[in-house]
Design an enzyme around this catalytic site. Structure first.
Site, PDB file in Angstrom:
ATOM      1  N   THR A  22       8.212  -4.897   2.633  1.00 24.52           N
ATOM      2  CA  THR A  22       8.671  -3.506   2.493  1.00 24.52           C
ATOM      3  C   THR A  22       7.582  -2.510   2.885  1.00 24.52           C
ATOM      4  O   THR A  22       7.805  -1.598   3.686  1.00 24.52           O
ATOM      5  CB  THR A  22       9.094  -3.255   1.026  1.00 24.52           C
ATOM      6  N   ILE A  23       6.411  -2.664   2.311  1.00 23.30           N
ATOM      7  CA  ILE A  23       5.320  -1.723   2.591  1.00 23.30           C
ATOM      8  C   ILE A  23       4.629  -2.086   3.913  1.00 23.30           C
ATOM      9  O   ILE A  23       4.350  -1.212   4.738  1.00 23.30           O
ATOM     10  CB  ILE A  23       4.306  -1.725   1.416  1.00 23.30           C
ATOM     11  N   GLY A 123       0.023  -2.415  -6.471  1.00 21.12           N
ATOM     12  CA  GLY A 123       0.319  -3.541  -7.365  1.00 21.12           C
ATOM     13  C   GLY A 123      -0.933  -4.237  -7.858  1.00 21.12           C
ATOM     14  O   GLY A 123      -0.870  -5.127  -8.711  1.00 21.12           O
ATOM     15  N   SER A 152      -0.262   3.357  -6.539  1.00 22.88           N
ATOM     16  CA  SER A 152       1.185   3.106  -6.458  1.00 22.88           C
ATOM     17  C   SER A 152       1.937   4.349  -5.986  1.00 22.88           C
ATOM     18  O   SER A 152       1.392   5.455  -5.956  1.00 22.88           O
ATOM     19  CB  SER A 152       1.706   2.697  -7.830  1.00 22.88           C
ATOM     20  N   CYS A 153       3.205   4.137  -5.686  1.00 24.46           N
ATOM     21  CA  CYS A 153       4.056   5.252  -5.258  1.00 24.46           C
ATOM     22  C   CYS A 153       4.121   6.334  -6.332  1.00 24.46           C
ATOM     23  O   CYS A 153       4.083   7.529  -6.034  1.00 24.46           O
ATOM     24  CB  CYS A 153       5.449   4.749  -4.927  1.00 24.46           C
ATOM     25  N   ASN A 154       4.199   5.930  -7.606  1.00 21.46           N
ATOM     26  CA  ASN A 154       4.274   6.913  -8.692  1.00 21.46           C
ATOM     27  C   ASN A 154       2.979   7.701  -8.814  1.00 21.46           C
ATOM     28  O   ASN A 154       2.992   8.933  -8.939  1.00 21.46           O
ATOM     29  CB  ASN A 154       4.571   6.198 -10.017  1.00 21.46           C
ATOM     30  N   ARG A 181      13.221   3.514 -10.363  1.00 23.40           N
ATOM     31  CA  ARG A 181      14.269   2.682  -9.775  1.00 23.40           C
ATOM     32  C   ARG A 181      13.981   1.226 -10.176  1.00 23.40           C
ATOM     33  O   ARG A 181      12.821   0.812 -10.264  1.00 23.40           O
ATOM     34  CB  ARG A 181      14.314   2.837  -8.252  1.00 23.40           C
ATOM     35  N   HIS A 206       1.188   4.298 -15.403  1.00 20.11           N
ATOM     36  CA  HIS A 206       1.348   5.217 -14.270  1.00 20.11           C
ATOM     37  C   HIS A 206       0.498   6.474 -14.385  1.00 20.11           C
ATOM     38  O   HIS A 206      -0.228   6.838 -13.463  1.00 20.11           O
ATOM     39  CB  HIS A 206       2.821   5.605 -14.118  1.00 20.11           C
ATOM     40  N   HIS A 232      12.306   7.148  -7.556  1.00 20.54           N
ATOM     41  CA  HIS A 232      11.903   7.398  -8.934  1.00 20.54           C
ATOM     42  C   HIS A 232      12.035   8.910  -9.169  1.00 20.54           C
ATOM     43  O   HIS A 232      11.890   9.700  -8.231  1.00 20.54           O
ATOM     44  CB  HIS A 232      10.424   7.077  -9.162  1.00 20.54           C
ATOM     45  N   GLN A 316      10.044   5.558  -3.265  1.00 17.95           N
ATOM     46  CA  GLN A 316       9.053   4.536  -3.637  1.00 17.95           C
ATOM     47  C   GLN A 316       8.587   3.700  -2.459  1.00 17.95           C
ATOM     48  O   GLN A 316       7.445   3.247  -2.419  1.00 17.95           O
ATOM     49  CB  GLN A 316       9.628   3.624  -4.738  1.00 17.95           C
TER      50      GLN A 316
HETATM   51  N1  LIG Z   1       8.051  -1.547  -2.664  1.00 14.77           N
HETATM   52  C1  LIG Z   1       7.597  -0.478  -3.265  1.00 14.77           C
HETATM   53  O1  LIG Z   1       8.372   0.327  -3.711  1.00 14.77           O
HETATM   54  C2  LIG Z   1       6.122  -0.252  -3.386  1.00 14.77           C
HETATM   55  C3  LIG Z   1       5.641   1.052  -3.455  1.00 14.77           C
HETATM   56  C4  LIG Z   1       4.263   1.281  -3.515  1.00 14.77           C
HETATM   57  C5  LIG Z   1       3.393   0.219  -3.568  1.00 14.77           C
HETATM   58  N2  LIG Z   1       3.902  -1.060  -3.536  1.00 14.77           N
HETATM   59  C6  LIG Z   1       2.934  -2.156  -3.585  1.00 14.77           C
HETATM   60  O2  LIG Z   1       2.779  -2.666  -2.271  1.00 14.77           O
HETATM   61  C7  LIG Z   1       2.513  -4.074  -2.318  1.00 14.77           C
HETATM   62  C8  LIG Z   1       3.560  -4.803  -1.482  1.00 14.77           C
HETATM   63  O3  LIG Z   1       4.829  -4.566  -2.064  1.00 14.77           O
HETATM   64  P1  LIG Z   1       6.158  -4.768  -1.225  1.00 14.77           P
HETATM   65  O4  LIG Z   1       7.205  -4.024  -1.944  1.00 14.77           O
HETATM   66  O5  LIG Z   1       5.937  -4.495   0.210  1.00 14.77           O
HETATM   67  O6  LIG Z   1       6.410  -6.321  -1.425  1.00 14.77           O
HETATM   68  P2  LIG Z   1       7.377  -7.249  -0.558  1.00 14.77           P
HETATM   69  O7  LIG Z   1       8.471  -6.472   0.051  1.00 14.77           O
HETATM   70  O8  LIG Z   1       7.696  -8.403  -1.426  1.00 14.77           O
HETATM   71  O9  LIG Z   1       6.433  -7.729   0.629  1.00 14.77           O
HETATM   72  C9  LIG Z   1       5.311  -8.515   0.423  1.00 14.77           C
HETATM   73  C10 LIG Z   1       5.080  -9.364   1.652  1.00 14.77           C
HETATM   74  O10 LIG Z   1       3.899 -10.157   1.490  1.00 14.77           O
HETATM   75  C11 LIG Z   1       4.167 -11.503   1.893  1.00 14.77           C
HETATM   76  N3  LIG Z   1       3.312 -12.423   1.134  1.00 14.77           N
HETATM   77  C12 LIG Z   1       3.645 -13.338   0.182  1.00 14.77           C
HETATM   78  N4  LIG Z   1       2.554 -13.985  -0.276  1.00 14.77           N
HETATM   79  C13 LIG Z   1       1.501 -13.489   0.409  1.00 14.77           C
HETATM   80  C14 LIG Z   1       0.097 -13.746   0.408  1.00 14.77           C
HETATM   81  N5  LIG Z   1      -0.456 -14.674  -0.388  1.00 14.77           N
HETATM   82  N6  LIG Z   1      -0.717 -13.024   1.233  1.00 14.77           N
HETATM   83  C15 LIG Z   1      -0.174 -12.086   2.059  1.00 14.77           C
HETATM   84  N7  LIG Z   1       1.141 -11.801   2.112  1.00 14.77           N
HETATM   85  C16 LIG Z   1       1.983 -12.491   1.297  1.00 14.77           C
HETATM   86  C17 LIG Z   1       5.641 -11.679   1.589  1.00 14.77           C
HETATM   87  O11 LIG Z   1       6.167 -12.832   2.165  1.00 14.77           O
HETATM   88  P3  LIG Z   1       6.968 -13.205   3.517  1.00 14.77           P
HETATM   89  O12 LIG Z   1       5.961 -13.207   4.629  1.00 14.77           O
HETATM   90  O13 LIG Z   1       7.525 -14.550   3.210  1.00 14.77           O
HETATM   91  O14 LIG Z   1       8.031 -12.188   3.725  1.00 14.77           O
HETATM   92  C18 LIG Z   1       6.212 -10.314   1.947  1.00 14.77           C
HETATM   93  O15 LIG Z   1       6.540 -10.142   3.284  1.00 14.77           O
HETATM   94  C19 LIG Z   1       2.491  -4.427  -3.812  1.00 14.77           C
HETATM   95  O16 LIG Z   1       1.172  -4.306  -4.296  1.00 14.77           O
HETATM   96  C20 LIG Z   1       3.348  -3.344  -4.432  1.00 14.77           C
HETATM   97  O17 LIG Z   1       3.079  -3.132  -5.798  1.00 14.77           O
HETATM   98  C21 LIG Z   1       5.231  -1.321  -3.421  1.00 14.77           C
END
Ligand SMILES: NC(=O)c1ccc[n+]([C@@H]2O[C@H](COP(=O)([O-])OP(=O)(O)OC[C@H]3O[C@@H](n4cnc5c(N)ncnc54)[C@H](OP(=O)(O)O)[C@@H]3O)[C@@H](O)[C@H]2O)c1
Length: 355
Positions: A22-23, A123, A152-154, A181, A206, A232, A316
């Site tokens: 996602t990010i 995270g 974080s986003c928040n 959310r 947060h 959010h 977010q």
């Molecule tokens: N989503 C949000 O709303 C949001 C907002 C702000 C900050 N964040 C933070 O941003 C970070 C990423 O969140 P996300 O929402 O993008 O998560 P996500 O959608 O689950 O994406 C994470 C990606 O990392 C890959 N991955 C798995 N294990 C790994 C490893 N050991 N080393 C490197 N990559 C690995 C995943 O696997 P595959 O390659 O199998 O797909 C996936 O593509 C987190 O710290 C989260 O807290 C998230």
């Protein structure tokens, strides 16, 4: 690797994205839009559908792991995997870690061993790098450091509206409730789907997390997760110091001058819920329907004595994206003026997306 002796102005920073979810996919896109940085590779754990986007974008694809077996798994699925994470780190100046929350700690050791600059996401814990980052909060403190964490986003959202208030008033005491959310739209494994779930650790992390970028802001927060996937909402009460000299109008004027803060009147526009904020974002052609700005409802802002009440909405999946670009500029020593970096980042993203 980059040497400062080579000179900074003409440099194009080579960026690796570890974790293309996602990010990660959004950060890669925002970096691709810039003229002072380029994507040299993104990682996937296995050949899943996200690889297609990397191929379409022309980003070299690497495996998250170094094991031959995992790298070899990509070819039968039709993907050209260039190697493992170590191969990618060897050709990059900096890595943006976009792995799932709490996975970063094990990756930190890999980055330290490779001697590469690194940026983590919200995270992860502040203690892991000892540095956190928001563009408006502490860009200059992050200049040339080895590693940081884009909060974080928040926390990013809180920083966008609270830091200018801090500068205008000198001190701030804040109580806020994060209405979060439950899951991202692409998540099928999270909930709740029919409940409101309070975070029973009080205060939630947060608000206090804001103090990792601006320790002068005294802030506490409560948080609840609600069954929605879009945005959010923060309900905030900021107590301004005696003799602050602000009015509701001057607070709005202050925010309207800030980058990445969008103020709209709910009653006049009909944008009264997060659903309409997101629809607005899609209408104006934002990629993925993203909204990098923090959305403040003008008619939901009121200064009563020393207490400033307001609501803001946070997309977010996207408010932290341009902050990662600015953080790269800080760590690589490319731009010390945060507003100059923000302007460059945002103009390049808009041009890239034809907006
Ligand atoms: N989503 C949000 O709303 C949001 C907002 C702000 C900050 N964040 C933070 O941003 C970070 C990423 O969140 P996300 O929402 O993008 O998560 P996500 O959608 O689950 O994406 C994470 C990606 O990392 C890959 N991955 C798995 N294990 C790994 C490893 N050991 N080393 C490197 N990559 C690995 C995943 O696997 P595959 O390659 O199998 O797909 C996936 O593509 C987190 O710290 C989260 O807290 C998230």
């Amino acid at each position: 690797m980059f040497s400062h002796a080579e000179g900074l102005s003409s440099m194009v920073v080579k960026v690796a994205i570890n974790g293309y979810g996602t990010i990660g996919k959004r950060v890669a896109d925002a970096i691709d839009a810039q003229d002072d940085m380029e994507i040299v590779g993104v990682t996937k754990t296995r050949p899943s559908f996200g690889c297609d986007l990397a191929v379409r974008k022309g980003f070299p694809l690497y495996c998250t792991f170094d094991t031959d077996e995992k790298i070899a798994a990509f070819a039968p699925a039709g993907y050209d995997c260039k190697g493992g994470l170590s191969d990618l780190l060897a050709i990059a100046d900096i890595v943006v870690d976009c792995s799932p929350g709490k996975v970063g700690a094990q990756n930190k050791e890999i980055y330290d061993n490779a001697g590469i600059k690194h940026i983590f996401q919200g995270g992860e814990k502040h203690a892991m790098t000892g540095m956190s980052y928001t563009s408006s909060g502490n860009h200059s403190e992050n200049m040339n450091v080895q590693g940081t964490r884009v909060v974080s986003c928040n926390t990013t959202g809180l920083s966008r509206t609270l830091v200018p208030l801090l500068h205008a008033c000198g001190s701030l005491s804040v109580e806020c409730t994060m209405i979060r959310r439950a899951a991202d739209p692409g998540d099928s494994s999270k909930g709740p789907i029919n409940a409101i779930k309070p975070v029973l650790k009080v205060p939630s992390h947060h608000g206090p997390d804001v103090m990792t970028v601006r320790p002068e802001i005294s802030i506490n927060s409560l948080a609840v997760a609600v069954p929605t996937t879009i945005m959010h909402v923060h309900a905030i009460v900021a107590t301004l110091p005696e003799g602050h000299g602000m009015t509701t109008e001057s607070v709005l004027a202050l925010w309207s001058e800030q980058p990445r803060v969008l103020i709209m009147n709910g009653s006049e526009t009909g944008i009264t819920t997060t659903a309409e904020v997101m629809e607005f974002s899609r209408d104006i052609g934002r990629k993925w329907g993203d909204l990098h700005e923090i959305f403040v409802w003008e008619d939901g802002v009121k200064l009563d004595g020393n207490n400033l009440y307001y609501f803001q909405a946070i997309h977010q999946e996207s408010d932290v994206i341009p902050e990662n670009v600015d953080a790269i500029r800080a760590l690589m020593g490319l731009e010390s003026d945060w507003k100059a970096s923000v302007l460059k980042t945002d103009e390049a993203i808009a041009a890239y997306n034809g907006l």
